[in-house]
Motif scaffolding. Structure first.
Motif, PDB file in Angstrom:
ATOM      1  N   ASP A   4       2.853  -7.221  -4.266  1.00  0.00           N
ATOM      2  CA  ASP A   4       1.399  -7.202  -4.401  1.00  0.00           C
ATOM      3  C   ASP A   4       0.733  -6.003  -3.737  1.00  0.00           C
ATOM      4  OD1 ASP A   4       1.803  -7.932  -1.788  1.00  0.00           O
ATOM      5  OD2 ASP A   4       0.583  -9.749  -1.869  1.00  0.00           O
ATOM      6  N   SER A   5       1.533  -5.139  -3.129  1.00  0.00           N
ATOM      7  CA  SER A   5       0.966  -3.932  -2.522  1.00  0.00           C
ATOM      8  C   SER A   5       1.985  -2.800  -2.601  1.00  0.00           C
ATOM      9  CB  SER A   5       0.589  -4.178  -1.056  1.00  0.00           C
ATOM     10  OG  SER A   5       1.758  -4.328  -0.269  1.00  0.00           O
ATOM     11  N   GLU A   7       2.722  -0.936  -0.159  1.00  0.00           N
ATOM     12  CA  GLU A   7       3.505  -1.015   1.076  1.00  0.00           C
ATOM     13  C   GLU A   7       4.693  -1.966   0.922  1.00  0.00           C
ATOM     14  OE1 GLU A   7      -0.454   0.586   1.975  1.00  0.00           O
ATOM     15  OE2 GLU A   7       0.157  -1.213   0.895  1.00  0.00           O
ATOM     16  N   TYR A 106       5.921  -3.329  -9.175  1.00  0.00           N
ATOM     17  CA  TYR A 106       4.540  -3.159  -8.721  1.00  0.00           C
ATOM     18  C   TYR A 106       3.695  -2.893  -9.958  1.00  0.00           C
ATOM     19  CZ  TYR A 106       0.379  -1.298  -6.487  1.00  0.00           C
ATOM     20  OH  TYR A 106      -0.917  -1.082  -6.102  1.00  0.00           O
TER      21      TYR A 106
END
Length: 157
Positions: A4-5, A7, A106
């Motif tokens: 979800d990110s 990172e 992603y």
């Protein structure tokens, strides 16, 4: 796994950061691949879709052949940033891809990448017919490069 990110996506990757970029379309996929450092996205190919099972099989074969364990998939948000019907189709396909291949994914906003790809091919002097054969893989490279640049800008890579 769906990350979800940026990172969490890059945190899940090992030292080899070869990543697939995917511009999802109803009739074809544009594909791009990053270098092993996760710095540069390069157009790879355009895949003409058949059915979900065969599409997943072909993508899985490319992932294995290229030594890729992660993918950035374009999410076709509407101009207002909201998710429409096509986003649900992409999300469903991504879940199937994750289940089949175990790849980290992603989802990245792909608004305007097709237009940017078309402008790129036009500036190279390609005729419309020739341009249509490469626009999708250039779009995939743009989607992937945007994520790579964002990660670099945030000091992730």
């Amino acid at each position: 796994m769906l990350c979800d990110s940026i990172e969490s996506f890059f945190g899940a990757l090992g030292a080899d950061r070869r990543i697939l970029g995917l511009d999802f379309g109803e009739k074809k996929f544009g594909l791009a691949v990053s270098d092993s450092t996760g710095t540069i996205a390069m157009p790879h190919s355009v895949y003409l879709r058949r059915n979900v099972r065969q599409d997943l099989g072909e993508l899985n074969a490319i992932l294995k052949r290229e030594g890729i364990c992660a993918a950035v998939v374009g999410l076709p948000l509407q101009l207002d940033g909201m998710e429409g019907e096509m986003c649900a189709v992409v999300r469903s396909f991504v879940q199937k891809l994750i289940k089949k291949s175990g790849v980290y994914v992603y989802l990245h906003d792909e608004r305007f990448t097709t237009a940017m790809a078309s402008r790129t091919t036009e500036s190279l002097g390609l005729r419309r017919k020739a341009s249509q054969k490469v626009d999708d893989k250039i779009s995939a490279a743009l989607i992937l490069q945007q994520v790579l640049d964002m990660a670099k800008g945030r000091g992730i890579i």
